[in-house]
Design a protein around this motif. Structure first.
Motif, mmCIF file in Angstrom:
data_model
loop_
_atom_site.group_PDB
_atom_site.id
_atom_site.type_symbol
_atom_site.label_atom_id
_atom_site.label_comp_id
_atom_site.label_asym_id
_atom_site.label_seq_id
_atom_site.Cartn_x
_atom_site.Cartn_y
_atom_site.Cartn_z
ATOM 1 N N GLY A 44 -64.893 -2.806 66.408
ATOM 2 C CA GLY A 44 -64.140 -1.559 66.422
ATOM 3 C C GLY A 44 -62.632 -1.723 66.478
ATOM 4 N N ASN A 45 -61.944 -0.596 66.288
ATOM 5 C CA ASN A 45 -60.500 -0.498 66.502
ATOM 6 C C ASN A 45 -60.296 0.146 67.867
ATOM 7 O OD1 ASN A 45 -59.583 -1.316 63.674
ATOM 8 N ND2 ASN A 45 -61.104 0.302 63.274
ATOM 9 N N VAL A 46 -59.052 0.163 68.384
ATOM 10 C CA VAL A 46 -58.855 0.627 69.759
ATOM 11 C C VAL A 46 -57.656 1.551 69.901
ATOM 12 C CG1 VAL A 46 -59.864 -1.518 70.661
ATOM 13 C CG2 VAL A 46 -57.367 -1.328 70.395
ATOM 14 N N ARG A 47 -57.726 2.407 70.920
ATOM 15 C CA ARG A 47 -56.606 3.269 71.282
ATOM 16 C C ARG A 47 -56.250 3.046 72.743
ATOM 17 N NH1 ARG A 47 -55.854 9.879 70.583
ATOM 18 N NH2 ARG A 47 -55.593 10.179 72.831
ATOM 19 N N GLN A 95 -49.343 -1.623 77.870
ATOM 20 C CA GLN A 95 -50.769 -1.484 77.562
ATOM 21 C C GLN A 95 -51.082 -2.067 76.178
ATOM 22 O OE1 GLN A 95 -51.770 2.678 78.077
ATOM 23 N NE2 GLN A 95 -52.076 2.429 80.282
ATOM 24 N N VAL A 96 -50.155 -1.911 75.217
ATOM 25 C CA VAL A 96 -50.372 -2.496 73.884
ATOM 26 C C VAL A 96 -50.385 -4.023 73.997
ATOM 27 C CG1 VAL A 96 -49.476 -2.736 71.530
ATOM 28 C CG2 VAL A 96 -49.343 -0.518 72.699
ATOM 29 N N GLN A 97 -49.456 -4.569 74.790
ATOM 30 C CA GLN A 97 -49.426 -6.034 74.985
ATOM 31 C C GLN A 97 -50.730 -6.511 75.635
ATOM 32 O OE1 GLN A 97 -45.906 -5.846 77.278
ATOM 33 N NE2 GLN A 97 -44.607 -5.731 75.432
ATOM 34 N N GLN A 98 -51.239 -5.721 76.586
ATOM 35 C CA GLN A 98 -52.462 -6.124 77.292
ATOM 36 C C GLN A 98 -53.654 -6.120 76.344
ATOM 37 O OE1 GLN A 98 -53.325 -3.752 80.712
ATOM 38 N NE2 GLN A 98 -54.672 -5.291 81.606
ATOM 39 N N VAL A 99 -53.780 -5.061 75.513
ATOM 40 C CA VAL A 99 -54.939 -5.015 74.616
ATOM 41 C C VAL A 99 -54.782 -6.038 73.487
ATOM 42 C CG1 VAL A 99 -54.275 -3.269 72.868
ATOM 43 C CG2 VAL A 99 -56.620 -3.350 73.731
ATOM 44 N N ARG A 100 -53.527 -6.357 73.172
ATOM 45 C CA ARG A 100 -53.291 -7.391 72.153
ATOM 46 C C ARG A 100 -53.861 -8.734 72.615
ATOM 47 N NH1 ARG A 100 -48.250 -7.725 68.523
ATOM 48 N NH2 ARG A 100 -48.968 -9.363 67.107
#
Ligand code: KMH
Ligand code: ZN
Length: 303
Positions: A250-253, A274-279
């Motif tokens: 999947g993709n994520v938000r 949060q973007v850095q964490q999910v990255r």
């Protein structure tokens, strides 16, 4: 050697669920929203999902004028895909909710695929000392009915569709997937369908891994390879749900609209964090983040 799969990261930078006195990191003014969106894009988000707020007290503001200042700045300084909300705040009438996207004709607009009880009051436990009366009234309201009737959904589709705007279909339960199937069968929406499955928001489906599997299994059966799957987890479920879904294709938000946290008891200092964490999670799985242009390709956006 197979090329790593590309994962589209969406960042929802402010929303209309959380309120200013819950977190100092929540963008409120137009320049805060612009900086948050550009920061999230620089951290790797291909799509930014945008709401506007009253700069004085942070109330959700769905007037097109409230969007203009930050849309201009984002367009100047980033090539990220802009996704404008049609959900607004769940207490707003549909005409008010659709106006900004009708005015600015973005590449993407959110579209909520069914009516539901919207339970924000649980958050009062975590945030007992909200500063403004409007925050206490809004969050404490146990009778919020987020209305998205077949007629209202059709109205948004026929208002925005002719502008070439495509949709982030927000599905909070399996019934919403069937509703999307109905509109597809009516020829009111064209594939690929960008389906954003929402987990752990009170009134919708829960955040358990079996709920994720159930929504994906149902979407696979109803849409086969004509959809692009994405997930968002509310609150503390944000990163666990993102990790599960990324591993499942999947993709994520992420973003402060959906969660104010960056770990148990640790509040996020920014959307970019949060973007850095999910990255880290995505790259840890041997996957790569899609660029805005790759996302445009994957979702057949007008560009
Ligand atoms: C759970 C999210 N608040 C879904 C959302 O982002 C709705 C919208 O803006 O249209
Ligand atoms: Zn939203």
């Amino acid at each position: 050697m197979a090329k790593p799969r590309k994962v589209i990261v969406t960042c929802a930078v402010t929303g209309a669920i959380h309120t200013p006195s819950m977190s100092k990191a929540l963008p409120v003014t137009a320049s805060e929203i612009a900086e948050a969106a550009i920061g999230a894009a620089e951290a790797g988000a291909a799509i930014v999902h945008l709401h506007a707020r009253n700069p004085e007290d942070g109330r959700p503001d769905q007037s097109p004028e409230a969007f203009a200042p930050f849309l201009g700045v984002i367009k100047q300084r980033s090539d990220c895909v802009v996704n404008i909300t049609t959900g607004g705040a769940p207490t707003m009438p549909i005409e008010e909710r659709v106006r900004p996207a009708a005015t600015y004709q973005p590449e993407v607009a959110s579209l909520n695929m069914g009516s539901m009880n919207f339970g924000l009051f649980q958050m009062l436990k975590r945030f007992p000392d909200l500063e403004h009366q409007w925050e206490r009234d809004y969050v404490g309201n146990k009778d919020i009915l987020f209305s998205n009737t077949f007629g209202q959904v059709e109205h948004i589709l026929t208002t925005l569709g002719p502008n070439g705007t495509r949709f982030e279909f927000e599905c909070y339960d399996t019934s919403h997937l069937y509703n999307l199937r109905y509109f597809a069968d009516q020829g009111l929406v064209e594939p690929p369908f960008f389906i954003q499955t929402v987990f752990g928001l009170m009134g919708g489906i829960g955040p358990h891994p079996e709920d994720v599997q159930h929504m994906k299994r149902t979407a696979d059966r109803l849409f086969g390879d004509t959809y692009r799957w994405s997930v968002l987890g509310a609150g503390r479920n944000q990163m666990p749900i993102a990790a599960i879904a990324a591993a499942m294709g999947g993709n994520v938000r992420v973003g402060l609209e959906d969660s104010l946290w960056c770990g148990p008891g640790r509040m996020a200092t920014s959307n970019a964090e949060q973007v850095q964490q999910v990255r880290k999670i995505i790259e840890g799985l041997g996957l790569e983040l899609a660029t805005p242009d790759e996302a445009r390709e994957m979702l057949s956006l007008k560009g």
